[in-house]
Design a protein around this motif. Structure first.
Motif, PDB file in Angstrom:
ATOM      1  N   ALA A  96       0.833  -1.211   0.000  1.00  0.00           N
ATOM      2  CA  ALA A  96       0.000   0.000   0.000  1.00  0.00           C
ATOM      3  C   ALA A  96       0.864   1.256   0.000  1.00  0.00           C
ATOM      4  CB  ALA A  96      -0.933  -0.012   1.204  1.00  0.00           C
ATOM      5  N   VAL A  97       1.913   1.277   0.825  1.00  0.00           N
ATOM      6  CA  VAL A  97       2.815   2.432   0.862  1.00  0.00           C
ATOM      7  C   VAL A  97       3.519   2.593  -0.474  1.00  0.00           C
ATOM      8  CG1 VAL A  97       4.940   3.320   1.923  1.00  0.00           C
ATOM      9  CG2 VAL A  97       3.130   2.367   3.350  1.00  0.00           C
ATOM     10  N   ALA A  98       3.945   1.493  -1.077  1.00  0.00           N
ATOM     11  CA  ALA A  98       4.646   1.555  -2.363  1.00  0.00           C
ATOM     12  C   ALA A  98       3.735   2.084  -3.468  1.00  0.00           C
ATOM     13  CB  ALA A  98       5.176   0.176  -2.738  1.00  0.00           C
ATOM     14  N   ILE A  99       2.489   1.645  -3.492  1.00  0.00           N
ATOM     15  CA  ILE A  99       1.558   2.137  -4.517  1.00  0.00           C
ATOM     16  C   ILE A  99       1.291   3.624  -4.318  1.00  0.00           C
ATOM     17  CG2 ILE A  99      -0.835   1.969  -5.319  1.00  0.00           C
ATOM     18  CD1 ILE A  99      -0.577  -1.059  -4.918  1.00  0.00           C
ATOM     19  N   TYR A 100       1.152   4.055  -3.066  1.00  0.00           N
ATOM     20  CA  TYR A 100       0.971   5.485  -2.787  1.00  0.00           C
ATOM     21  C   TYR A 100       2.152   6.295  -3.312  1.00  0.00           C
ATOM     22  CZ  TYR A 100       0.593   9.844  -0.203  1.00  0.00           C
ATOM     23  OH  TYR A 100       0.538  11.165   0.131  1.00  0.00           O
ATOM     24  N   LEU A 101       3.359   5.812  -3.081  1.00  0.00           N
ATOM     25  CA  LEU A 101       4.544   6.529  -3.546  1.00  0.00           C
ATOM     26  C   LEU A 101       4.678   6.480  -5.064  1.00  0.00           C
ATOM     27  CD1 LEU A 101       7.165   5.527  -0.837  1.00  0.00           C
ATOM     28  CD2 LEU A 101       6.111   7.761  -1.176  1.00  0.00           C
ATOM     29  N   LEU A 102       4.288   5.365  -5.673  1.00  0.00           N
ATOM     30  CA  LEU A 102       4.383   5.244  -7.129  1.00  0.00           C
ATOM     31  C   LEU A 102       3.423   6.191  -7.847  1.00  0.00           C
ATOM     32  CD1 LEU A 102       4.738   1.397  -7.617  1.00  0.00           C
ATOM     33  CD2 LEU A 102       6.418   3.136  -8.193  1.00  0.00           C
ATOM     34  N   LEU A 103       2.328   6.544  -7.205  1.00  0.00           N
ATOM     35  CA  LEU A 103       1.345   7.418  -7.836  1.00  0.00           C
ATOM     36  C   LEU A 103       1.628   8.901  -7.620  1.00  0.00           C
ATOM     37  CD1 LEU A 103      -1.903   5.417  -7.059  1.00  0.00           C
ATOM     38  CD2 LEU A 103      -0.679   5.598  -9.229  1.00  0.00           C
ATOM     39  N   SER A 104       2.731   9.250  -6.989  1.00  0.00           N
ATOM     40  CA  SER A 104       3.045  10.652  -6.752  1.00  0.00           C
ATOM     41  C   SER A 104       3.748  11.251  -7.974  1.00  0.00           C
ATOM     42  CB  SER A 104       3.915  10.796  -5.510  1.00  0.00           C
ATOM     43  OG  SER A 104       5.166  10.207  -5.738  1.00  0.00           O
ATOM     44  N   LYS A 105       3.937  12.568  -7.946  1.00  0.00           N
ATOM     45  CA  LYS A 105       4.536  13.268  -9.084  1.00  0.00           C
ATOM     46  C   LYS A 105       6.047  13.406  -8.980  1.00  0.00           C
ATOM     47  CE  LYS A 105       0.553  16.011 -10.388  1.00  0.00           C
ATOM     48  NZ  LYS A 105       0.073  17.368 -10.686  1.00  0.00           N
ATOM     49  N   SER A 106       6.593  13.181  -7.810  1.00  0.00           N
ATOM     50  CA  SER A 106       8.028  13.344  -7.609  1.00  0.00           C
ATOM     51  C   SER A 106       8.768  12.083  -8.038  1.00  0.00           C
ATOM     52  CB  SER A 106       8.315  13.641  -6.135  1.00  0.00           C
ATOM     53  OG  SER A 106       9.704  13.653  -5.909  1.00  0.00           O
ATOM     54  N   LEU A 107       9.823  12.267  -8.797  1.00  0.00           N
ATOM     55  CA  LEU A 107      10.594  11.123  -9.292  1.00  0.00           C
ATOM     56  C   LEU A 107      11.280  10.370  -8.163  1.00  0.00           C
ATOM     57  CD1 LEU A 107      11.481   9.602 -11.806  1.00  0.00           C
ATOM     58  CD2 LEU A 107      13.402  11.159 -11.994  1.00  0.00           C
ATOM     59  N   VAL A 108      11.739  11.078  -7.148  1.00  0.00           N
ATOM     60  CA  VAL A 108      12.399  10.425  -6.017  1.00  0.00           C
ATOM     61  C   VAL A 108      11.404   9.533  -5.266  1.00  0.00           C
ATOM     62  CG1 VAL A 108      13.617  10.824  -3.853  1.00  0.00           C
ATOM     63  CG2 VAL A 108      14.094  12.260  -5.825  1.00  0.00           C
ATOM     64  N   ARG A 109      10.175  10.004  -5.100  1.00  0.00           N
ATOM     65  CA  ARG A 109       9.150   9.181  -4.443  1.00  0.00           C
ATOM     66  C   ARG A 109       8.822   7.938  -5.256  1.00  0.00           C
ATOM     67  NH1 ARG A 109       4.524  12.750  -1.542  1.00  0.00           N
ATOM     68  NH2 ARG A 109       5.894  13.807  -0.073  1.00  0.00           N
ATOM     69  N   VAL A 110       8.815   8.061  -6.567  1.00  0.00           N
ATOM     70  CA  VAL A 110       8.554   6.900  -7.426  1.00  0.00           C
ATOM     71  C   VAL A 110       9.669   5.874  -7.262  1.00  0.00           C
ATOM     72  CG1 VAL A 110       8.341   6.140  -9.819  1.00  0.00           C
ATOM     73  CG2 VAL A 110       7.138   8.182  -9.061  1.00  0.00           C
ATOM     74  N   ILE A 111      10.904   6.335  -7.193  1.00  0.00           N
ATOM     75  CA  ILE A 111      12.034   5.423  -7.008  1.00  0.00           C
ATOM     76  C   ILE A 111      11.953   4.735  -5.649  1.00  0.00           C
ATOM     77  CG2 ILE A 111      14.545   5.307  -6.796  1.00  0.00           C
ATOM     78  CD1 ILE A 111      14.637   7.621  -8.848  1.00  0.00           C
ATOM     79  N   LEU A 112      11.623   5.491  -4.592  1.00  0.00           N
ATOM     80  CA  LEU A 112      11.443   4.885  -3.270  1.00  0.00           C
ATOM     81  C   LEU A 112      10.285   3.890  -3.273  1.00  0.00           C
ATOM     82  CD1 LEU A 112      12.016   7.927  -0.892  1.00  0.00           C
ATOM     83  CD2 LEU A 112      13.505   5.960  -1.232  1.00  0.00           C
ATOM     84  N   GLY A 113       9.234   4.193  -4.013  1.00  0.00           N
ATOM     85  CA  GLY A 113       8.107   3.277  -4.117  1.00  0.00           C
ATOM     86  C   GLY A 113       8.486   1.953  -4.766  1.00  0.00           C
ATOM     87  N   THR A 114       9.310   2.010  -5.802  1.00  0.00           N
ATOM     88  CA  THR A 114       9.745   0.760  -6.433  1.00  0.00           C
ATOM     89  C   THR A 114      10.642  -0.049  -5.501  1.00  0.00           C
ATOM     90  OG1 THR A 114      11.592   1.901  -7.510  1.00  0.00           O
ATOM     91  CG2 THR A 114       9.558   1.650  -8.783  1.00  0.00           C
ATOM     92  N   ALA A 115      11.477   0.642  -4.722  1.00  0.00           N
ATOM     93  CA  ALA A 115      12.340  -0.068  -3.773  1.00  0.00           C
ATOM     94  C   ALA A 115      11.512  -0.734  -2.679  1.00  0.00           C
ATOM     95  CB  ALA A 115      13.353   0.897  -3.152  1.00  0.00           C
ATOM     96  N   ILE A 116      10.510  -0.031  -2.161  1.00  0.00           N
ATOM     97  CA  ILE A 116       9.653  -0.613  -1.123  1.00  0.00           C
ATOM     98  C   ILE A 116       8.833  -1.767  -1.684  1.00  0.00           C
ATOM     99  CG2 ILE A 116       7.677  -0.129   0.386  1.00  0.00           C
ATOM    100  CD1 ILE A 116       8.891   2.639   0.839  1.00  0.00           C
ATOM    101  N   LEU A 117       8.369  -1.622  -2.922  1.00  0.00           N
ATOM    102  CA  LEU A 117       7.608  -2.707  -3.543  1.00  0.00           C
ATOM    103  C   LEU A 117       8.470  -3.954  -3.733  1.00  0.00           C
ATOM    104  CD1 LEU A 117       4.848  -3.453  -4.707  1.00  0.00           C
ATOM    105  CD2 LEU A 117       5.686  -2.682  -6.927  1.00  0.00           C
TER     106      LEU A 117
END
Length: 112
Positions: A14-35
């Motif tokens: 759930a946290v990873a999907i939330y981060l993947l849907l954000s507009k910041s590229l750094v958050r997307v990268i953190l989301g993929t790592a958490i996923l």
């Protein structure tokens, strides 16, 4: 114990999907790592948390532990680390060129 790990997998997903849907590229990268960490825990839970000894020749035991899930997770950790490092380098280079990490601005989408 497996139930707690499965709940943790759900929370991490759930946290990873939330981060993947954000507009910041750094958050997307953190989301993929958490996923990727959530998938590692899922593979571990699917393999089962068993008690036993290592399957070596000459050892007599009542039960043995399957080493395949641990080997798959170790391989996945190395691959996800390499992919995350590569994506971070790409993000840094894109930030140097464009001056932003907002994905809409990188695409050239104007809200005006």
């Amino acid at each position: 114990m497996e139930t707690i790990i499965i709940l943790l997998v759900g929370i991490l997903t759930a946290v990873a999907i939330y981060l993947l849907l954000s507009k910041s590229l750094v958050r997307v990268i953190l989301g993929t790592a958490i996923l990727s960490h959530a998938v590692h825990l899922l593979i571990l839970a699917m393999g089962g948390l068993k008690e036993g000894t290592v399957p070596l020749l000459g050892e007599e035991a009542e039960s043995y532990v399957d080493a395949l899930p641990q080997a798959l997770i170790l391989t996945a950790i190395v691959i996800s680390f390499a992919v995350t490092a590569f994506i971070l380098v790409l993000a840094y280079r894109a930030y140097q060129e464009l001056g932003t990490d907002d994905l809409d601005e990188m695409r050239g989408v104007n809200d005006e």
